[in-house]
Design a protein around this motif. Sequence first.
Motif, PDB file in Angstrom:
ATOM      1  N   THR A   1     -11.920 -11.633  10.768  1.00 52.67           N
ATOM      2  CA  THR A   1     -11.423 -13.097  10.912  1.00 52.67           C
ATOM      3  C   THR A   1     -10.009 -12.976  11.828  1.00 52.67           C
ATOM      4  N   ASP A   2      -9.964 -11.674  12.640  1.00 50.94           N
ATOM      5  CA  ASP A   2      -8.852 -11.741  13.964  1.00 50.94           C
ATOM      6  C   ASP A   2      -7.618 -12.123  13.086  1.00 50.94           C
ATOM      7  N   ARG A   3      -7.218 -11.401  12.027  1.00 49.57           N
ATOM      8  CA  ARG A   3      -5.876 -11.256  11.465  1.00 49.57           C
ATOM      9  C   ARG A   3      -5.157 -10.092  11.541  1.00 49.57           C
ATOM     10  N   GLN A   4      -3.878  -9.811  11.579  1.00 46.91           N
ATOM     11  CA  GLN A   4      -3.266  -8.740  11.793  1.00 46.91           C
ATOM     12  C   GLN A   4      -3.013  -8.034  10.256  1.00 46.91           C
ATOM     13  N   VAL A   5      -2.914  -6.774  10.315  1.00 49.18           N
ATOM     14  CA  VAL A   5      -2.468  -6.246   9.021  1.00 49.18           C
ATOM     15  C   VAL A   5      -1.164  -5.094   9.149  1.00 49.18           C
ATOM     16  N   TRP A   6      -0.115  -5.577   8.323  1.00 48.40           N
ATOM     17  CA  TRP A   6       1.103  -4.759   8.505  1.00 48.40           C
ATOM     18  C   TRP A   6       1.399  -4.554   7.081  1.00 48.40           C
ATOM     19  N   PRO A   7       0.679  -3.173   6.661  1.00 48.06           N
ATOM     20  CA  PRO A   7       0.929  -2.841   5.163  1.00 48.06           C
ATOM     21  C   PRO A   7       2.414  -2.692   4.810  1.00 48.06           C
ATOM     22  N   LEU A   8       2.975  -2.792   3.583  1.00 46.50           N
ATOM     23  CA  LEU A   8       4.305  -2.682   3.308  1.00 46.50           C
ATOM     24  C   LEU A   8       4.567  -1.203   2.992  1.00 46.50           C
ATOM     25  N   LEU A   9       5.685  -0.844   3.447  1.00 45.76           N
ATOM     26  CA  LEU A   9       6.336   0.455   3.155  1.00 45.76           C
ATOM     27  C   LEU A   9       7.450   0.185   2.267  1.00 45.76           C
ATOM     28  N   GLY A  10       7.375   0.557   0.792  1.00 44.26           N
ATOM     29  CA  GLY A  10       8.496  -0.125   0.219  1.00 44.26           C
ATOM     30  C   GLY A  10       9.402   1.121  -0.791  1.00 44.26           C
TER      31      GLY A  10
ATOM     32  N   LEU B   1      -2.326   3.404  -0.748  1.00 43.17           N
ATOM     33  CA  LEU B   1      -3.250   2.687  -1.772  1.00 43.17           C
ATOM     34  C   LEU B   1      -4.169   1.850  -0.986  1.00 43.17           C
ATOM     35  N   THR B   2      -4.451   2.329   0.398  1.00 48.87           N
ATOM     36  CA  THR B   2      -5.036   1.345   1.257  1.00 48.87           C
ATOM     37  C   THR B   2      -6.504   1.260   0.576  1.00 48.87           C
ATOM     38  N   ASP B   3      -6.831  -0.330   1.040  1.00 47.95           N
ATOM     39  CA  ASP B   3      -8.103  -0.730   0.645  1.00 47.95           C
ATOM     40  C   ASP B   3      -8.647  -0.882   2.209  1.00 47.95           C
ATOM     41  N   THR B   4      -9.788  -0.218   2.415  1.00 48.14           N
ATOM     42  CA  THR B   4     -10.249  -0.468   3.759  1.00 48.14           C
ATOM     43  C   THR B   4     -11.303  -1.896   3.865  1.00 48.14           C
ATOM     44  N   SER B   5     -11.537  -2.374   2.796  1.00 46.54           N
ATOM     45  CA  SER B   5     -12.498  -3.255   2.756  1.00 46.54           C
ATOM     46  C   SER B   5     -11.376  -4.464   3.435  1.00 46.54           C
ATOM     47  N   LEU B   6     -10.171  -4.577   2.997  1.00 50.08           N
ATOM     48  CA  LEU B   6      -9.431  -5.732   3.488  1.00 50.08           C
ATOM     49  C   LEU B   6      -9.252  -5.399   4.914  1.00 50.08           C
ATOM     50  N   LEU B   7      -8.931  -4.443   5.368  1.00 51.45           N
ATOM     51  CA  LEU B   7      -8.780  -3.992   6.917  1.00 51.45           C
ATOM     52  C   LEU B   7     -10.196  -4.363   7.710  1.00 51.45           C
ATOM     53  N   SER B   8     -11.213  -4.487   6.943  1.00 48.08           N
ATOM     54  CA  SER B   8     -12.485  -4.622   7.844  1.00 48.08           C
ATOM     55  C   SER B   8     -12.494  -6.224   7.965  1.00 48.08           C
ATOM     56  N   TRP B   9     -12.280  -6.870   6.815  1.00 45.44           N
ATOM     57  CA  TRP B   9     -12.162  -8.239   6.581  1.00 45.44           C
ATOM     58  C   TRP B   9     -11.089  -8.870   7.650  1.00 45.44           C
ATOM     59  N   ALA B  10      -9.874  -8.158   7.762  1.00 43.63           N
ATOM     60  CA  ALA B  10      -8.827  -8.727   8.441  1.00 43.63           C
ATOM     61  C   ALA B  10      -9.186  -8.701  10.173  1.00 43.63           C
TER      62      ALA B  10
ATOM     63  N   TYR C   1      -6.001   4.439   9.870  1.00 43.66           N
ATOM     64  CA  TYR C   1      -6.601   3.343   9.624  1.00 43.66           C
ATOM     65  C   TYR C   1      -6.633   2.108  10.546  1.00 43.66           C
ATOM     66  N   LYS C   2      -5.926   2.502  11.842  1.00 46.41           N
ATOM     67  CA  LYS C   2      -5.824   1.727  12.906  1.00 46.41           C
ATOM     68  C   LYS C   2      -5.379   0.343  12.718  1.00 46.41           C
ATOM     69  N   LEU C   3      -3.970   0.648  11.901  1.00 42.56           N
ATOM     70  CA  LEU C   3      -3.118  -0.639  11.518  1.00 42.56           C
ATOM     71  C   LEU C   3      -2.576  -1.161  12.728  1.00 42.56           C
TER      72      LEU C   3
ATOM     73  N   TRP D   1       0.908  -1.251  -0.085  1.00 42.95           N
ATOM     74  CA  TRP D   1       0.161   0.083   0.011  1.00 42.95           C
ATOM     75  C   TRP D   1       0.724   1.302   0.023  1.00 42.95           C
ATOM     76  N   PHE D   2       2.148   1.444   0.534  1.00 37.01           N
ATOM     77  CA  PHE D   2       2.670   2.479   0.857  1.00 37.01           C
ATOM     78  C   PHE D   2       3.862   2.531   0.164  1.00 37.01           C
ATOM     79  N   PHE D   3       4.160   3.587  -0.485  1.00 38.86           N
ATOM     80  CA  PHE D   3       5.642   3.800  -1.441  1.00 38.86           C
ATOM     81  C   PHE D   3       6.123   5.115  -1.417  1.00 38.86           C
ATOM     82  N   LEU D   4       7.312   5.132  -1.229  1.00 37.74           N
ATOM     83  CA  LEU D   4       8.035   6.347  -1.148  1.00 37.74           C
ATOM     84  C   LEU D   4       7.967   7.247  -2.715  1.00 37.74           C
ATOM     85  N   ASN D   5       7.709   8.357  -3.050  1.00 32.94           N
ATOM     86  CA  ASN D   5       8.114   8.843  -4.040  1.00 32.94           C
ATOM     87  C   ASN D   5       8.784  10.242  -3.992  1.00 32.94           C
ATOM     88  N   SER D   6       9.501  10.709  -5.116  1.00 29.68           N
ATOM     89  CA  SER D   6      10.327  11.620  -5.118  1.00 29.68           C
ATOM     90  C   SER D   6      10.012  12.865  -4.391  1.00 29.68           C
ATOM     91  N   SER D   7       8.662  13.239  -4.145  1.00 31.67           N
ATOM     92  CA  SER D   7       8.557  14.478  -3.444  1.00 31.67           C
ATOM     93  C   SER D   7       8.516  14.275  -2.161  1.00 31.67           C
TER      94      SER D   7
END
Length: 514
Positions: free
Chosen positions: A256-265, A244-253, A297-299, A232-238
């Motif tokens: 279903t008692d799963r953790q979400v650690w989005p990537l910072l790339g 690119l967060t998709d909140t539907s995945l957060l709700s589902w996770a 997003y309460k990540l 979801w998260f990427f550096l750019n030149s500025s």
Amino acid sequence: MGNPTAEAAAQQVFQDTTSSYAKDAIAHLVKAGIAAGTSENTFEPKKAVTRAEFATFAVRLLGLKPVKNNINPYNDVSMNAWYYGNVAAMTNLSILEGKSQGVFQPNASITREEAAALLVRMLKQSSKSTNLLSSTYKDAAEISDWARPYVQTVYQLGLMRGSDGRFRPHNQVTREEAAVMLDAILQKKTWSDQLKSEDQLGIQLGWQYNASTAEFKKQIEQSEANTLVPRWFFLNSSMKVTDLTDTSLLSWASATDRQVWPLLGNRSNPDLTHQMLSSSANRAAVISQVTSFVKTYKLDGINVDFENVLPADREGMTAFITSLTTALHALGAVVSVDVSPDLGTDWTDAFDYAQLGAVSDYMVLMGYEEHWNGDPQAGSVASLPWVKKALDTMLAEVVRSKTILALPLYTRDWSSVNPAASSWDITLAEQGTRARASGSVRRWDASLVQYVIGYNSNGTPRYIWAEDSRSLSAKVMMSGERNIAGLAYWYMGGETADVWNAISNASRFESYIF
């Protein structure tokens, strides 16, 4: 031999066991769903037990799952056979192996000395010396050299004793004898308590790659993964971080008692990464944005995946992770950092493993790319000796409770003529298709602990060092021995379905302390 459920088995009454010395053991194992009759009313206690049957009894007794390996370990076992998943499961854990390369002989009977070896491996016992055998058994000289330590061990464990002062090493094991041996394991409380224990898989981290949210959710549902890493998260030149967060995945996770650690790339961009890491103001700006995302997003955490980082950015990288972790801890979130194995090259010079391991919550060791895309030399993506060395090197600097080992759910199809330019990544499903293709050959390489597959394409020999249920099981058990925090998988969707039962079995079997 059928495979009735434990409930149906519990009601079975066999007409041919009433006079058997093993009557109670048979009833106990059948009620537990470990053994079954040869028909509705017969058990055939005097019949020799086959290798396939013993594998099945062992899988059930150990609380494991059948594994229908996508690559068949044996040429004489049909993937459609009722026992295939049990034979493969035992092979994956090196408890029961073939008679020779690719040969299992599923319908052959088991000898008493072979059964001794099986029981010792099932219980993870180290085989003892053999100095008591000659005084224990009149026929000690008839016991095969390889079997002697196993026979002494099962005698000392009280699982096999023989009769009339003889062990009868080459006699076939009958179904009633097998029942008595296996029931003796269940009768020992310290052992049976282990077999009833809950699975403890630890962190099971799955990266999203080339998959929509819907596809990713399905991949996660079919897996053991309990920690999701969407891209979801990427550096750019500025110095703006793309969101690119998709909140539907957060709700589902969450549901279903799963953790979400989005990537910072950093998209492997060394110049952009240098621009950020070398400036305290830029580091602060990025941390501020990431912290805001975590709060909004309460990540549960962030997975930092910076690759191709310049050696000059070593201090900046440590400073960035230190500040990011402080900021996210204030929100109750964790920081994990992806790192390559330290091979003493400048590829990893930017990563101070000891410092990063001290300040972050988790270090994720990417245990693959032993031979990489573009490598002039063909070879394994992740042979067991290489992964083991990489992990042990990491553990010399990072505590076990913070270490996660990432395993490959992909491999590479290599040209023998031009490995650097004419080789490409393939999924485990694609690998299996090639392994089963007409004319392909495969052999198990015990030193690398994986299959090497060879086939021809347009007249050119090509090779695959396979990752599959069997090779991955060995890596999972190796990591389990080291008691690390968990495992990660690059990437979700690259695997075949059988892999997850294999990983679960390897983790469970490794956890047993008999």
